[in-house]
Design a protein around this motif. Structure first.
Motif, PDB file in Angstrom:
ATOM      1  N   ASN A  48       0.832  -1.212   0.000  1.00  0.00           N
ATOM      2  CA  ASN A  48       0.000   0.000   0.000  1.00  0.00           C
ATOM      3  C   ASN A  48       0.861   1.254   0.000  1.00  0.00           C
ATOM      4  O   ASN A  48       0.543   2.226  -0.693  1.00  0.00           O
ATOM      5  CB  ASN A  48      -0.949  -0.003   1.204  1.00  0.00           C
ATOM      6  N   ALA A  49       1.957   1.228   0.769  1.00  0.00           N
ATOM      7  CA  ALA A  49       2.863   2.383   0.794  1.00  0.00           C
ATOM      8  C   ALA A  49       3.503   2.588  -0.576  1.00  0.00           C
ATOM      9  O   ALA A  49       3.604   3.724  -1.064  1.00  0.00           O
ATOM     10  CB  ALA A  49       3.933   2.194   1.865  1.00  0.00           C
ATOM     11  N   ILE A  50       3.923   1.512  -1.209  1.00  0.00           N
ATOM     12  CA  ILE A  50       4.533   1.606  -2.546  1.00  0.00           C
ATOM     13  C   ILE A  50       3.498   2.094  -3.557  1.00  0.00           C
ATOM     14  O   ILE A  50       3.799   2.958  -4.398  1.00  0.00           O
ATOM     15  CB  ILE A  50       5.140   0.247  -2.960  1.00  0.00           C
ATOM     16  N   MET A  51       2.288   1.578  -3.480  1.00  0.00           N
ATOM     17  CA  MET A  51       1.231   2.018  -4.395  1.00  0.00           C
ATOM     18  C   MET A  51       0.937   3.506  -4.195  1.00  0.00           C
ATOM     19  O   MET A  51       0.742   4.238  -5.170  1.00  0.00           O
ATOM     20  CB  MET A  51      -0.051   1.193  -4.176  1.00  0.00           C
ATOM     21  N   GLN A  52       0.926   3.963  -2.940  1.00  0.00           N
ATOM     22  CA  GLN A  52       0.690   5.380  -2.666  1.00  0.00           C
ATOM     23  C   GLN A  52       1.813   6.231  -3.239  1.00  0.00           C
ATOM     24  O   GLN A  52       1.576   7.275  -3.852  1.00  0.00           O
ATOM     25  CB  GLN A  52       0.569   5.612  -1.151  1.00  0.00           C
TER      26      GLN A  52
END
Length: 166
Positions: A48-52
């Protein structure tokens, strides 16, 4: 039928050991599944952090491209107006040259006047050539600037070298 006294405690100890082993296996399984669940949650948090981060980078790039497109649109509109003015001046020069050549070609004008008119035609032709040259140069500048900006965005503003082929 009753079991002999020596066998009963051994059987009970074996059953107890088997029960303890089964409990240890269950506990190990639960610990392993909890660790896997924690790893899964951690991977989801990282994903999720990478996608954000990727989404933010994408939005930043889109904003950059929109800014470049808007600026280029304004530049092209200004170039279009400037080009229209320059083309109009070139056409007016051509019209004046044509009128003067028609006068020179007509009969009944003196040699002196013909020489003066031809001199004027020559000056107008040179002026027209300068207008065409400046028009070509001024139309290349925004295109080159736009290409350089796109190269900068594509290359993340890293300087290019002569060995780059991208």
């Amino acid at each position: 039928m009753a079991l002999p006294a020596a066998v009963a405690p051994t059987l009970a100890v074996a059953a107890l050991k088997e029960g303890l082993s089964l409990c240890q296996s269950i506990i190990s399984y639960r610990i392993a599944t909890q660790q896997i669940e924690l790893q899964r949650e951690h991977m989801h948090i990282e994903a999720n952090a990478i996608m954000q981060r990727l989404d933010n980078e994408y939005k930043t790039k889109i904003e950059q491209l929109n800014t470049v497109a808007s600026a280029h649109k304004i530049t092209l509109a200004e170039c279009k107006d400037s080009s229209a003015d320059t083309v109009k001046m070139i056409e007016e020069c051509q019209s004046q040259i044509q009128q003067l050549l028609n006068i020179v070609a007509s009969t009944g004008i003196s040699e002196n006047l013909k020489i003066n008119l031809i001199t004027t035609v020559t000056q107008l032709s040179q002026q027209q050539a300068q207008l065409v040259g400046s028009h070509i140069q001024s139309s290349q500048a925004p295109i080159n600037g736009f290409a350089m900006m796109l190269d900068g965005i594509r290359d993340n503003s890293r300087p290019r070298t002569f060995t780059d082929v991208s």
